[in-house]
Every structure is written in C-alpha cells, then in structure tokens.
Scaffold this motif. Sequence first.
Motif, short mmCIF file in Angstrom:
data_model
loop_
_atom_site.label_atom_id
_atom_site.label_comp_id
_atom_site.label_asym_id
_atom_site.label_seq_id
_atom_site.Cartn_x
_atom_site.Cartn_y
_atom_site.Cartn_z
N LYS A 105 -5.45 11.37 -5.97
CA LYS A 105 -7.11 11.45 -6.47
C LYS A 105 -7.76 11.21 -5.08
O LYS A 105 -9.02 11.83 -5.21
CB LYS A 105 -7.16 10.06 -7.22
CG LYS A 105 -6.94 8.64 -6.43
CD LYS A 105 -7.31 7.49 -7.20
CE LYS A 105 -6.92 6.35 -6.55
NZ LYS A 105 -7.24 5.22 -7.30
N THR A 106 -7.19 10.68 -4.05
CA THR A 106 -8.43 10.67 -2.80
C THR A 106 -8.16 12.03 -2.21
O THR A 106 -9.28 12.58 -1.62
CB THR A 106 -7.94 9.40 -1.78
OG1 THR A 106 -7.88 8.20 -2.63
CG2 THR A 106 -9.10 9.49 -0.73
N LEU A 147 -11.21 6.22 -9.33
CA LEU A 147 -11.66 7.11 -8.01
C LEU A 147 -12.94 5.97 -7.51
O LEU A 147 -13.90 6.39 -8.06
CB LEU A 147 -12.10 8.65 -7.98
CG LEU A 147 -12.42 8.96 -6.43
CD1 LEU A 147 -11.03 9.15 -5.62
CD2 LEU A 147 -12.81 10.32 -6.55
N LYS A 148 -12.78 5.03 -6.73
CA LYS A 148 -13.67 4.28 -6.31
C LYS A 148 -14.36 4.98 -4.92
O LYS A 148 -13.94 4.82 -3.85
CB LYS A 148 -13.16 2.81 -6.13
CG LYS A 148 -14.39 1.86 -5.81
CD LYS A 148 -13.80 0.38 -5.69
CE LYS A 148 -14.76 -0.52 -5.57
NZ LYS A 148 -14.57 -1.75 -5.29
N TYR A 168 -12.10 7.59 4.66
CA TYR A 168 -11.08 7.04 3.89
C TYR A 168 -9.83 6.49 4.54
O TYR A 168 -9.88 6.52 6.04
CB TYR A 168 -10.51 8.43 2.96
CG TYR A 168 -10.15 9.41 3.62
CD1 TYR A 168 -8.75 9.81 4.17
CD2 TYR A 168 -11.19 10.53 3.97
CE1 TYR A 168 -8.40 10.85 4.88
CE2 TYR A 168 -10.72 11.64 4.75
CZ TYR A 168 -9.61 11.78 5.18
OH TYR A 168 -9.07 12.81 5.98
N SER A 169 -9.01 5.60 3.79
CA SER A 169 -7.74 5.40 4.42
C SER A 169 -6.88 6.06 5.12
O SER A 169 -6.68 7.05 4.56
CB SER A 169 -7.15 4.34 3.65
OG SER A 169 -8.01 3.21 3.07
N LEU A 186 -1.37 9.71 1.34
CA LEU A 186 -2.87 9.59 0.80
C LEU A 186 -2.73 9.67 -0.68
O LEU A 186 -2.14 10.88 -1.41
CB LEU A 186 -3.68 10.42 1.34
CG LEU A 186 -5.31 10.19 1.01
CD1 LEU A 186 -5.79 8.88 1.78
CD2 LEU A 186 -6.08 11.37 1.62
N PRO A 187 -3.25 8.80 -1.63
CA PRO A 187 -3.22 8.98 -2.99
C PRO A 187 -3.76 10.44 -3.59
O PRO A 187 -4.83 10.80 -2.82
CB PRO A 187 -3.86 7.88 -3.35
CG PRO A 187 -3.86 6.82 -2.61
CD PRO A 187 -4.05 7.50 -1.11
N ASP A 212 -11.60 3.91 -2.28
CA ASP A 212 -10.75 4.90 -1.93
C ASP A 212 -11.61 5.86 -0.97
O ASP A 212 -10.92 6.50 -0.18
CB ASP A 212 -10.65 5.88 -3.19
CG ASP A 212 -9.54 5.19 -4.18
OD1 ASP A 212 -8.48 4.77 -4.07
OD2 ASP A 212 -10.32 4.95 -5.42
N ASN A 247 0.76 4.03 -3.13
CA ASN A 247 0.33 5.36 -2.93
C ASN A 247 1.45 6.24 -3.04
O ASN A 247 1.25 7.38 -3.39
CB ASN A 247 0.06 5.51 -1.08
CG ASN A 247 -1.02 4.64 -0.72
OD1 ASN A 247 -2.18 4.88 -1.57
ND2 ASN A 247 -1.18 4.62 0.55
N ASN A 279 0.97 -1.16 -0.01
CA ASN A 279 -0.06 0.12 -0.09
C ASN A 279 1.02 1.20 0.11
O ASN A 279 0.47 2.42 -0.65
CB ASN A 279 -0.75 0.11 1.04
CG ASN A 279 -2.18 -0.86 1.15
OD1 ASN A 279 -2.57 -1.27 -0.15
ND2 ASN A 279 -2.53 -1.39 2.08
#
Length: 307
Positions: free
Chosen positions: A283-284, A94-95, A274-275, A280-281, A140, A78, A74
């Motif tokens: 897009k998120t 982007l889910k 969110y995670s 953090l990516p 995401d 990221n 991960n």
Amino acid sequence: MDNFSSIECFVRSAEVGSFAEAARRLSLTPAAVGKSVAKLEARLGVRLFQRSTRSLTLTEAGQRFLGEVSASLNTIQNAVANLASAEGQPTGTLKVSMGTVFGRLYIVPLLGEFLRRFPAITPDWHFDNRQVDLIGQGFDAAIGGGFDLPQGVVARKIAPAHRVLVASAEYLAEHSPLVNPEDLQGCDGILIRSPQTGRVRSWPLTNRAQQQCPLNLKLRMTMSDSEAACAAAEQGLGVALVSMPFAAPYLRDGLLLRVLPEWYVDDGNISLYYSEHKLLPGKTRVFVDFVIEQFAKQKLAQLFSAI
C-alpha cells in the motif's frame, strides 16, 4: 497467533508510552491491550512495564525485549502486507500526513484516480502543518518539506520548496517601482511565522545567478500559513513571502503578481517521507509511486519552481 498479537500490543504500547494510545492505533480497547500485555508478561515470567496512573515506562527487561522483537515484528508485518499485494491488489489502511492546504490543493484531487487503481486501500489522511513522528505515530508516509530524517526514514524529492514575493497590482501601483531587493525596505511585509517555533525566519533572497541578498521587509503582520498570507496580500495589505504551491493559483488567476521575479527563497525540497524497509508494504509502495507519477504528469515540480 495469540503470541504475535500480544507482542504487537507490547511494541505499540512501548512506542507511544500508553495503552490507550496503542489501543487507538490498533483499533482495540485499552483494556484489551493491557490484558494482552499482562498475558505476555505472565508467559515470559517478567514484568515488561512499570505502570502508574500517569505513566507507562519500560523496565530493564522490557527495554531489552523491545530491542529484540521490534524490528522482527515490522519485518513480519511488511512480509504479510507484501504477500497480500502479490496475491492481488495492495490492501490495508494507508495513514498519511500532509499539510492542510497543500494536501487539499494537490493531493486530495488525486484521490479518485488512486482509489480506482487500488480499491482495496483505505485512506486515513491527516492534515497538519506540523512535522509528525512517522514511525512513532504509525504513519505509512508523509508529504512536506524540511523534515528531520530520523534513523529508518527516507525522503524522495518530488518538487523544489521555493518561496516568492507577491503583492496585488493595486498595492504595487501605489508604491515606487520595486527593481532591486533594497527597494523592499519601504514595503509592508506579510511574513510567515513558523508554527513549530513561533519565530519569523530571516530568509536570504537568491537570484538565478545564485547571488544572495538579505530580505529586508518592514514587518506589518505575520501569518503561520502561506495561503492566509496570499489572501492578505490579495487585499492590498503588503508584500508577502509565500511558498510557491500556495502562490501558484493566485498568480495563475492574476490575483497576485510576482515581486522581484528574478529573486526567490530556496527552502530545500518538498518530499515524500516513508520508512526504509526492504519489504515496504504494498500500500505504501504504490502510494509513493503514484504520487511521483502524478507530480511528473502534471509538471508540478516545474509549477513550484521559482526559477
């Protein structure tokens, strides 16, 4: 790079317990995922999964290996996503999970502006009124209220989650004035049944002075969706207890009226989930920031407040 791909196939298969489901999330075929994991097992010289026609379970070695590589995978993904963002526009699929009607009313209208700012992002939005496993199902982000917070997931409040009592003007005209919560006992109640548990919750009413009182409505019908309950109340079928985001358009257009406007149900907050990652990516990150910005700009927190 081949090793990295094999490790990703292994981790995603372990997370969902299925080569087929892992393949769907990775946009591969089940055969390709199974072959990739088999190659990884051959290189490591150990069996990572016990396979049967019905199940896929980790061996002891597989469990140990998953614990050692999952977080690192991960972190690498990221880091790659953030490097791509640093070099240009945030990119990737982007889910996001959100409630069906809530998403249609308040999130989908933001889509055009979001894509104008971030054209390299591909939305993959799922509309479901049930809580999802954010990490296990590969989301995401999610938008909703009352989510359990498993390890590694954070929540940012975007609005209060208040419920209010509403009815049509016609229904109210046909009944005695409703002044106090005790007056509700003779009213037909349109109550919400939890889609998760199937139960009708016993809500306490709260007023602006933070006094509480039991909600005693005569059960006439139950719905699993606040928007449907609003539509039933609009027909003069009773007093509905509904979430403010769904009641707001009906109240604005005069189709429904607040009943006991000094009283409401406090159901916590509507939040973005969110995670929790230091990296953090991109897009998120831009999605979270954008939704918070737009909710503030449109004053949706105030609109959703029953106070």
